[in-house]
Scaffold this motif. Structure first.
Motif, PDB file in Angstrom:
ATOM      1  N   GLU A  94      -9.387  13.477   4.934  1.00  0.00           N
ATOM      2  CA  GLU A  94     -10.641  12.887   3.965  1.00  0.00           C
ATOM      3  C   GLU A  94     -11.740  13.873   4.158  1.00  0.00           C
ATOM      4  O   GLU A  94     -12.412  14.450   3.102  1.00  0.00           O
ATOM      5  CB  GLU A  94     -10.999  11.657   4.510  1.00  0.00           C
ATOM      6  N   SER A 117     -10.218  10.514  -6.238  1.00  0.00           N
ATOM      7  CA  SER A 117      -9.117   9.480  -6.362  1.00  0.00           C
ATOM      8  C   SER A 117      -8.203   9.495  -5.109  1.00  0.00           C
ATOM      9  O   SER A 117      -7.785   8.670  -4.573  1.00  0.00           O
ATOM     10  CB  SER A 117      -8.330   9.329  -7.793  1.00  0.00           C
ATOM     11  N   ILE A 156      -9.386   8.262  -1.906  1.00  0.00           N
ATOM     12  CA  ILE A 156      -9.545   6.933  -1.843  1.00  0.00           C
ATOM     13  C   ILE A 156      -7.989   6.304  -1.533  1.00  0.00           C
ATOM     14  O   ILE A 156      -7.908   5.635  -0.977  1.00  0.00           O
ATOM     15  CB  ILE A 156     -10.078   6.423  -3.381  1.00  0.00           C
ATOM     16  N   GLN A 157      -7.088   7.020  -2.192  1.00  0.00           N
ATOM     17  CA  GLN A 157      -5.672   6.617  -1.796  1.00  0.00           C
ATOM     18  C   GLN A 157      -5.122   6.912  -0.477  1.00  0.00           C
ATOM     19  O   GLN A 157      -4.696   6.043   0.305  1.00  0.00           O
ATOM     20  CB  GLN A 157      -4.789   7.314  -2.772  1.00  0.00           C
ATOM     21  N   ASP A 164      -7.385   7.124   2.114  1.00  0.00           N
ATOM     22  CA  ASP A 164      -8.045   5.946   2.864  1.00  0.00           C
ATOM     23  C   ASP A 164      -7.317   4.602   2.928  1.00  0.00           C
ATOM     24  O   ASP A 164      -7.088   4.003   3.950  1.00  0.00           O
ATOM     25  CB  ASP A 164      -9.359   6.036   2.388  1.00  0.00           C
ATOM     26  N   GLU A 165      -6.659   4.231   1.787  1.00  0.00           N
ATOM     27  CA  GLU A 165      -6.065   3.036   1.667  1.00  0.00           C
ATOM     28  C   GLU A 165      -4.649   3.006   2.506  1.00  0.00           C
ATOM     29  O   GLU A 165      -4.163   2.238   3.037  1.00  0.00           O
ATOM     30  CB  GLU A 165      -5.634   2.554   0.247  1.00  0.00           C
ATOM     31  N   ALA A 166      -3.934   4.219   2.282  1.00  0.00           N
ATOM     32  CA  ALA A 166      -2.759   4.491   2.841  1.00  0.00           C
ATOM     33  C   ALA A 166      -2.862   4.415   4.423  1.00  0.00           C
ATOM     34  O   ALA A 166      -2.170   3.856   5.112  1.00  0.00           O
ATOM     35  CB  ALA A 166      -2.248   5.691   2.518  1.00  0.00           C
ATOM     36  N   LEU A 216      -5.254   2.592   6.222  1.00  0.00           N
ATOM     37  CA  LEU A 216      -5.464   1.284   6.492  1.00  0.00           C
ATOM     38  C   LEU A 216      -3.971   0.482   6.657  1.00  0.00           C
ATOM     39  O   LEU A 216      -3.874  -0.187   7.275  1.00  0.00           O
ATOM     40  CB  LEU A 216      -6.466   0.532   5.434  1.00  0.00           C
ATOM     41  N   LEU A 217      -3.062   0.707   5.320  1.00  0.00           N
ATOM     42  CA  LEU A 217      -1.880  -0.015   5.393  1.00  0.00           C
ATOM     43  C   LEU A 217      -1.061   0.521   6.766  1.00  0.00           C
ATOM     44  O   LEU A 217      -0.274  -0.398   7.190  1.00  0.00           O
ATOM     45  CB  LEU A 217      -1.078   0.263   4.048  1.00  0.00           C
TER      46      LEU A 217
END
Length: 556
Positions: free
Chosen positions: A243, A272, A275-276, A278-280, A282-283
């Protein structure tokens, strides 16, 4: 009703076509002219065995064709529909006899077997005389005629219904009895169901089990992969996180965006992507948190899956089909448990059904006995009128086995005849004289007038061995029968021929060294001349013509 009969190359007939109408039609001719060939043709069209000798000399085959109007034969129409030979109101029978002995048959233009031809013809035409095809000689036809004469439709229907009920119960008991001792099968089914019912065989439960087992089997490698990926995403001492690195890259591009507008689109893509990522991360962290090295749980799932595979191999199905196997076992077990109870109930139901059949059969038997007396008395009287003085006709009822359901009732019928006084009655089929047999058949048909369902009746030489007043009575009886049935009669007696509503003459002539027969329908004048010939022989006198005129006048 027979409308048309066509013959080609049949015996001494090269080609002939006859039209028939209602009432009584007589056929006469000189001896040897072939007047009985018309009856023979109907016999072959009724399924008689092929005879190569009936093919005209020099021809390859004989052709026979009969056209019926089945409006007065509903049973024949029903048969045509059932056998898929129906074609509106058409009913045609055709047969060829080959010189080599073979034959073929058609019904309404479609190929048919001789058995089918015989079945249909039996509903259309009945032949009496010195021929193989005589329905009244068969016990089944005799029983049917007696029941029709007595109008036994209602009691006969009751017997058939009771017999069907009794038969159905016997078949059910036989089927249950064939299973034998089912206790071992019940024990086996209970054991199998016990094993299957201990497992959760729902499709969704199986899917969850398989997925959980796979995840636990690879838990260590999954944890390592998650940790390694999370470490790479978050960064370490050797470098910044992905990031932060993306932010640095975006910063460098932002200083140059003023010189190249398309860099704004690149910057948006990088934003974008950040953001992806960061979400990856977290999951991936949630997945890592769910992973647990639990050997005890894994062993439990492994044992459950092993049991399911073992059950599947045992019952030779896929694990997903074990639920259906369990349902089938449960249904069979329930059926076997009910079978024992059903067998106990069946015996009582069979006893009741047998009693109901015997009661219905007794009622039908009483009706038949009364009808047999009436038919015997009426036919005996007619036999005497037809020149068999002292003769006697009896309808004998023969009992059959009453321990099994019989849709025809508790007896069979045998027509017995004594041709002369003092002689014991014998079965009709054993009457030696063809003329006597024909006259007895005529007497039966007249006595049972309107009872026989067959619309066309053929009498061949019914007047054999009689003459004078008796011959006139025979003719009158045939004419009376023609009021309700179509009657065809081959005769050599003018007293009989005079009673006909229509008259055909068969004549023969030699041509090219061969004998040929011709059939001609006679008008009023020709008919009188033919009767005179039958009365006077070769030389026809004025007296013979006058006598012929009187015969026609009396008949009219």
């Amino acid at each position: 009703m027979l409308r048309r009969l066509t013959l080609r190359d049949f015996a001494v007939v090269s080609a002939s076509e006859l039209e028939f109408g209602p009432g009584m039609t007589v056929i006469s001719g000189e001896t040897g002219a072939g007047k009985s060939l018309l009856v023979d043709a109907l016999g072959f069209l009724s399924g008689l065995r092929a005879d190569a000798g009936m093919v005209r000399h020099g021809a390859a085959r004989a052709e026979l064709h009969a056209d019926f109007d089945p409006a007065d034969a509903p049973a024949a129409l029903d048969w045509l529909r059932e056998q898929e030979f129906d074609d509106g109101q058409a009913c045609t029978l055709r047969r060829t006899l080959r010189a080599d002995g073979g034959s073929r048959a058609w019904i309404n233009g479609r190929p048919a077997t001789l058995s089918q031809l015989s079945q249909l013809a039996g509903l259309l035409v009945e032949i009496h005389g010195q021929h193989e095809h005589q329905a009244l000689l068969e016990k089944s036809s005799q029983l049917a005629l007696l029941d029709a004469f007595g109008r036994h439709d209602a009691p006969l229907a009751a017997v058939r219904e009771a017999a069907a009920r009794w038969s159905a119960l016997l078949r059910e008991r036989d089927a249950l009895s064939r299973t034998g001792d089912v206790s071992e099968r019940i024990d086996w089914l209970q054991h199998q169901l016990g094993e299957l019912e201990r497992e959760d065989l729902r499709p969704e439960a199986l899917e969850t089990l398989v997925a959980g087992h796979r995840r636990h089997a690879h838990a260590a490698s999954l944890i390592a992969a998650c940790d390694e990926t999370l470490s790479g995403l978050s960064g370490d001492d050797e470098g910044p996180s992905l990031e932060r690195r993306l932010q640095q890259l975006r910063g460098g591009l932002s200083r140059e965006r003023a010189h190249e507008p398309r860099l704004e689109e690149v910057d948006a893509m990088l934003e974008s992507a950040a953001i992806q990522i960061d979400e990856a991360a977290l999951l991936l962290q949630r997945v890592r948190d769910d992973l647990d090295l639990d050997p005890v749980r894994f062993e439990a799932m492994d044992a459950t899956l092993a049991r399911l595979h073992e059950l599947a191999r045992k019952h030779r199905v896929a694990p997903e089909a074990l639920a259906d196997t369990r349902a089938a076992f449960a249904a069979e077990l329930e059926s076997l448990r009910e079978a024992g109870t059903r067998l106990q109930v069946l015996d009582g139901e069979i006893t009741t059904a047998a009693g109901a059949w015997r009661e219905a059969a007794d009622a039908l038997g009483l009706a038949r006995a009364a009808t047999a007396g009436r038919l015997s008395q009426a036919t005996t009287g007619l036999i005497g009128e037809l020149g068999m003085g002292g003769g006697r006709f009896e309808v004998a009822l023969e009992p059959v086995d009453r321990d099994r359901p019989d849709p025809q009732g508790g007896e069979r019928v045998e027509f017995l005849v004594s041709a002369n006084a003092g002689q014991p009655p014998r079965p009709l089929r054993r009457v030696a004289s063809g003329g006597e047999l024909s006259r007895v058949s005529l007497a039966i048909e007249v006595a049972a007038l309107g009872s026989d369902a067959v619309p066309t009746m053929v009498f061949d030489e019914v007047d054999s061995g009689i003459g004078g007043a008796v011959a006139e009575i025979v003719g009158q009886k045939l004419r009376a029968l023609g009021d309700s049935r179509q009657v065809l009669c081959v005769t050599h007696l003018p007293q009989v021929a005079a009673q006909g509503h229509a008259h055909y003459r068969v004549s023969k002539a030699d041509r090219d060294g061969l004998t040929h027969s011709a059939v001609q329908r006679l008008d009023a004048k020709q008919r009188q001349e033919e009767l005179a010939r039958m009365l006077g022989g070769v030389e026809v006198s004025k007296e013979a013509r006058a006598a012929a005129k009187r015969l026609l006048g009396n008949a009219g």
